[in-house]
Design a protein around this motif. Sequence first.
Motif, PDB file in Angstrom:
ATOM      1  N   GLY A   1      48.341  54.655  39.004  1.00 42.08           N
ATOM      2  CA  GLY A   1      48.191  53.374  39.692  1.00 42.08           C
ATOM      3  C   GLY A   1      49.521  52.741  40.058  1.00 42.08           C
TER       4      GLY A   1
ATOM      5  N   THR B   1      29.913  46.816  38.270  1.00 38.87           N
ATOM      6  CA  THR B   1      30.419  46.918  36.902  1.00 38.87           C
ATOM      7  C   THR B   1      29.335  47.516  36.008  1.00 38.87           C
ATOM      8  OG1 THR B   1      29.576  44.712  36.341  1.00 38.87           O
ATOM      9  CG2 THR B   1      31.811  44.809  37.249  1.00 38.87           C
TER      10      THR B   1
ATOM     11  N   SER C   1      37.471  49.821  46.592  1.00 39.31           N
ATOM     12  CA  SER C   1      38.592  49.529  45.710  1.00 39.31           C
ATOM     13  C   SER C   1      38.178  49.841  44.277  1.00 39.31           C
ATOM     14  CB  SER C   1      38.945  48.051  45.874  1.00 39.31           C
ATOM     15  OG  SER C   1      40.000  47.713  45.027  1.00 39.31           O
TER      16      SER C   1
ATOM     17  N   ILE D   1      39.005  49.946  40.174  1.00 37.79           N
ATOM     18  CA  ILE D   1      39.785  49.559  38.993  1.00 37.79           C
ATOM     19  C   ILE D   1      39.389  50.559  37.908  1.00 37.79           C
ATOM     20  CG2 ILE D   1      40.200  47.799  37.236  1.00 37.79           C
ATOM     21  CD1 ILE D   1      39.460  45.683  39.371  1.00 37.79           C
TER      22      ILE D   1
ATOM     23  N   ASP E   1      41.743  51.036  47.801  1.00 37.55           N
ATOM     24  CA  ASP E   1      42.787  50.595  46.887  1.00 37.55           C
ATOM     25  C   ASP E   1      42.456  51.164  45.518  1.00 37.55           C
ATOM     26  OD1 ASP E   1      45.015  48.944  45.952  1.00 37.55           O
ATOM     27  OD2 ASP E   1      43.493  47.706  44.991  1.00 37.55           O
ATOM     28  N   THR E   2      43.481  51.506  44.750  1.00 37.44           N
ATOM     29  CA  THR E   2      43.271  52.041  43.399  1.00 37.44           C
ATOM     30  C   THR E   2      44.178  51.319  42.420  1.00 37.44           C
ATOM     31  OG1 THR E   2      42.946  54.214  44.407  1.00 37.44           O
ATOM     32  CG2 THR E   2      43.190  54.155  42.027  1.00 37.44           C
ATOM     33  N   LYS E   3      43.578  50.763  41.392  1.00 36.84           N
ATOM     34  CA  LYS E   3      44.360  50.168  40.316  1.00 36.84           C
ATOM     35  C   LYS E   3      43.985  50.865  39.011  1.00 36.84           C
ATOM     36  CE  LYS E   3      46.596  47.095  42.638  1.00 36.84           C
ATOM     37  NZ  LYS E   3      45.807  46.460  43.626  1.00 36.84           N
TER      38      LYS E   3
ATOM     39  N   VAL F   1      44.279  50.268  34.867  1.00 36.40           N
ATOM     40  CA  VAL F   1      44.639  49.291  33.835  1.00 36.40           C
ATOM     41  C   VAL F   1      44.665  49.991  32.473  1.00 36.40           C
ATOM     42  CG1 VAL F   1      43.701  47.321  35.130  1.00 36.40           C
ATOM     43  CG2 VAL F   1      42.240  48.514  33.487  1.00 36.40           C
TER      44      VAL F   1
ATOM     45  N   ALA G   1      39.654  47.479  30.729  1.00 40.37           N
ATOM     46  CA  ALA G   1      38.454  47.536  31.566  1.00 40.37           C
ATOM     47  C   ALA G   1      37.544  48.541  30.876  1.00 40.37           C
ATOM     48  CB  ALA G   1      38.774  47.982  32.983  1.00 40.37           C
ATOM     49  N   ASP G   2      36.295  48.612  31.283  1.00 42.41           N
ATOM     50  CA  ASP G   2      35.369  49.540  30.642  1.00 42.41           C
ATOM     51  C   ASP G   2      35.028  50.666  31.614  1.00 42.41           C
ATOM     52  OD1 ASP G   2      33.692  50.677  28.833  1.00 42.41           O
ATOM     53  OD2 ASP G   2      31.998  49.363  29.278  1.00 42.41           O
TER      54      ASP G   2
ATOM     55  N   PHE H   1      35.364  50.122  37.540  1.00 48.73           N
ATOM     56  CA  PHE H   1      34.703  49.101  38.351  1.00 48.73           C
ATOM     57  C   PHE H   1      34.997  49.432  39.811  1.00 48.73           C
ATOM     58  CE2 PHE H   1      35.945  45.985  34.713  1.00 48.73           C
ATOM     59  CZ  PHE H   1      34.834  46.342  33.966  1.00 48.73           C
TER      60      PHE H   1
ATOM     61  N   ASN I   1      34.734  47.948  43.847  1.00 49.17           N
ATOM     62  CA  ASN I   1      34.361  46.966  44.868  1.00 49.17           C
ATOM     63  C   ASN I   1      34.166  47.685  46.196  1.00 49.17           C
ATOM     64  OD1 ASN I   1      35.333  45.230  47.350  1.00 49.17           O
ATOM     65  ND2 ASN I   1      34.539  43.797  45.844  1.00 49.17           N
TER      66      ASN I   1
ATOM     67  N   SER J   1      42.398  45.132  45.050  1.00 44.05           N
ATOM     68  CA  SER J   1      41.939  44.521  43.810  1.00 44.05           C
ATOM     69  C   SER J   1      43.155  44.104  43.008  1.00 44.05           C
ATOM     70  CB  SER J   1      41.081  45.504  43.004  1.00 44.05           C
ATOM     71  OG  SER J   1      39.814  45.625  43.589  1.00 44.05           O
TER      72      SER J   1
ATOM     73  N   CYS K   1      35.180  44.002  27.817  1.00 46.28           N
ATOM     74  CA  CYS K   1      34.930  44.973  28.890  1.00 46.28           C
ATOM     75  C   CYS K   1      35.839  44.759  30.097  1.00 46.28           C
ATOM     76  CB  CYS K   1      33.475  44.936  29.325  1.00 46.28           C
ATOM     77  SG  CYS K   1      32.375  45.568  28.052  1.00 46.28           S
ATOM     78  N   ALA K   2      36.575  43.667  30.128  1.00 47.66           N
ATOM     79  CA  ALA K   2      37.607  43.458  31.150  1.00 47.66           C
ATOM     80  C   ALA K   2      38.636  42.566  30.480  1.00 47.66           C
ATOM     81  CB  ALA K   2      37.042  42.792  32.399  1.00 47.66           C
TER      82      ALA K   2
ATOM     83  N   PHE L   1      39.575  39.862  37.091  1.00 48.21           N
ATOM     84  CA  PHE L   1      40.068  40.726  38.162  1.00 48.21           C
ATOM     85  C   PHE L   1      39.512  40.166  39.469  1.00 48.21           C
ATOM     86  CE2 PHE L   1      39.487  44.419  34.923  1.00 48.21           C
ATOM     87  CZ  PHE L   1      40.725  44.165  34.348  1.00 48.21           C
TER      88      PHE L   1
ATOM     89  N   ARG M   1      53.633  47.605  45.373  1.00 49.59           N
ATOM     90  CA  ARG M   1      53.788  48.648  44.339  1.00 49.59           C
ATOM     91  C   ARG M   1      54.711  49.764  44.817  1.00 49.59           C
ATOM     92  NH1 ARG M   1      47.904  50.575  42.525  1.00 49.59           N
ATOM     93  NH2 ARG M   1      47.414  49.817  44.609  1.00 49.59           N
TER      94      ARG M   1
ATOM     95  N   ARG N   1      49.775  47.106  35.878  1.00 52.36           N
ATOM     96  CA  ARG N   1      49.188  45.778  36.126  1.00 52.36           C
ATOM     97  C   ARG N   1      50.182  44.774  36.691  1.00 52.36           C
ATOM     98  NH1 ARG N   1      45.366  43.753  31.544  1.00 52.36           N
ATOM     99  NH2 ARG N   1      44.773  42.382  33.237  1.00 52.36           N
TER     100      ARG N   1
END
Lengths: 336, 336
Positions: free
Chosen positions: A13, A59, A95, A97, A129-131, A133, A138-139, A142, A144, B57, B137-138, B142, B222, B334
Amino acid sequence: MPSKSKTVQLSHGGGGKEMDQLIKSVFFNAFDNPILSAEEDAAKLNLSGPVAFTTDSFTVSPLFFAGGDIGKLAIAGTVNDLAMMAAEPQYLSCSFIIEEGFAINDLKTIVNSMAKELHKSGARIVCGDTKVVPKGCADGVFINTTGVGRILNPNVSVKNIQPGDAIIVSRDVGRHGATILMSREGLSLESDLSSDCATLWPIVEQLVATSTPIHAMRDATRGGLSAVLNEWSKASNVGIDVDEDAIPVADEVKGLCELFGFEPYDLANEGTFILAVPKAAAAGAVEIMKRYGNCEHAAIIGHVTEAHAGKVVLTTPWGSHRYLDLPQGELLPRIC
Amino acid sequence: MPSKSKTVQLSHGGGGKEMDQLIKSVFFNAFDNPILSAEEDAAKLNLSGPVAFTTDSFTVSPLFFAGGDIGKLAIAGTVNDLAMMAAEPQYLSCSFIIEEGFAINDLKTIVNSMAKELHKSGARIVCGDTKVVPKGCADGVFINTTGVGRILNPNVSVKNIQPGDAIIVSRDVGRHGATILMSREGLSLESDLSSDCATLWPIVEQLVATSTPIHAMRDATRGGLSAVLNEWSKASNVGIDVDEDAIPVADEVKGLCELFGFEPYDLANEGTFILAVPKAAAAGAVEIMKRYGNCEHAAIIGHVTEAHAGKVVLTTPWGSHRYLDLPQGELLPRIC
């Protein structure tokens, strides 16, 4: 991918070499199309006239469930939001996460599931987009998705529901919510119940193409049938009468609801929609819908009245009446 | 809000009464405009001609940092991605993933910060989505924003960079990355360093309005300056020569980089952009940029060559040369 990268790392990321590799090997591989570019900050689209624009973050937990996964849901969900505006789903952004340590193979399964679902409407992913964490922030993953599409019938609106309209539901309700509940409770193996998760555009396209005079359309996601009907009655300032006997509910869904104290009408759906059309057009609309998979049980479940504006009244199988309220309280978290 | 709701609860994401209240009291209150509707599943827009479409995101940690917060970042980031395509930022979606227990007051601060930043470009939020996930879970909140905007100059492209072009940077580099690093290391109180986080549209609009012959434009997020120049050299198949002495870097950023072993050119920026224009137009472009706050240090830092296509070469203050590579490895997670 070298073997050290069997899971997603923070470096994926970071905006550097590793991210470039992940994006090309996983996302571009699945979503390839002439508009999608790894190099520009934005996609260039040619749009004209009225378009619909909608966004949703997904989610859901678990990520994989009977009848779908978060990838299928992320495409069907946004495509359906466009379809419900009588808009042709054309362009989507996506996107991600991703939690550090997430298995690349699971990511590929999800992405392939998205690519497969896109083929059901012809929509394309044109930017992303790619993030990543750190573990615990995060679980899993996720997603979008945000979509744009050309509006084919500008009259479809939550404010356009009129006394005399028939209310149609496209299939039995509560499946998605019940499926998620079931898998969280570890009951999956004891049942054939699966989510209704599906792309609704082909059915809607047919309704539009046959000039069905649609007044309003809405997929019954979070808050289920109850939420849609309550929002409609308020937005159009009409009463809605629903015949409980006419609402299709699968036996497995009924059983789970009894066990856990839920109302099937409050449970989320992900491929089930509600339609308001003039009474004279209702039978024809149901006829069209029944030709499609998943809509064999489409049914007229009620009608719109001038009386009790802003309220939804349910007639029970015993002939008594009760208000069907907007759901409240905790319901099921992370249903979508 | 009743006092029991001083934090976000799972019921706020359930699609029922509580969600309706949260959306109206927090989001609609701040983002109110004629297109935004609480009732429809999608916004109706009138668009025509070529438009840019982009998504991001935001997962930055900490949520509040010197010079901004995740809300300001979520607006500036997507508005800037549109601006970098020479597109007027018009319509944005916003989607929140909120951790159960998040303070409503912090959410309001973030949302108000978004509303304030929107005023700097005139862009509007026209649709949204809210998900609440269980505690753990987060991490806090975000935000995804996705934007569309009319392209004013269709020639701006990462593939349009030509030998002889000058490379301009709008201000000193590395501030956002250094600020986040600083706050993670608990050094915030010892320094005046703050993020460059800012909406770039007013400056870009002026460059477009003055018919500056922009070949390419990119905000150095980034991967920083290094990532942009490397992507450009590959996408346009040109060489890029950069004079290290000409790149503005604040002393605080230099100091932090020495301490932590980072390269300032690899650090993320959130309100700093790189421009490629024909040499003859470079001084005029810098002149225009310097009129704006945050761009007082705009500078020509290099030029485009036919030699060493696909590579970025840095001339050090001692006259030696080295490749400036695409960043790799973990960098800072992040950051945005």
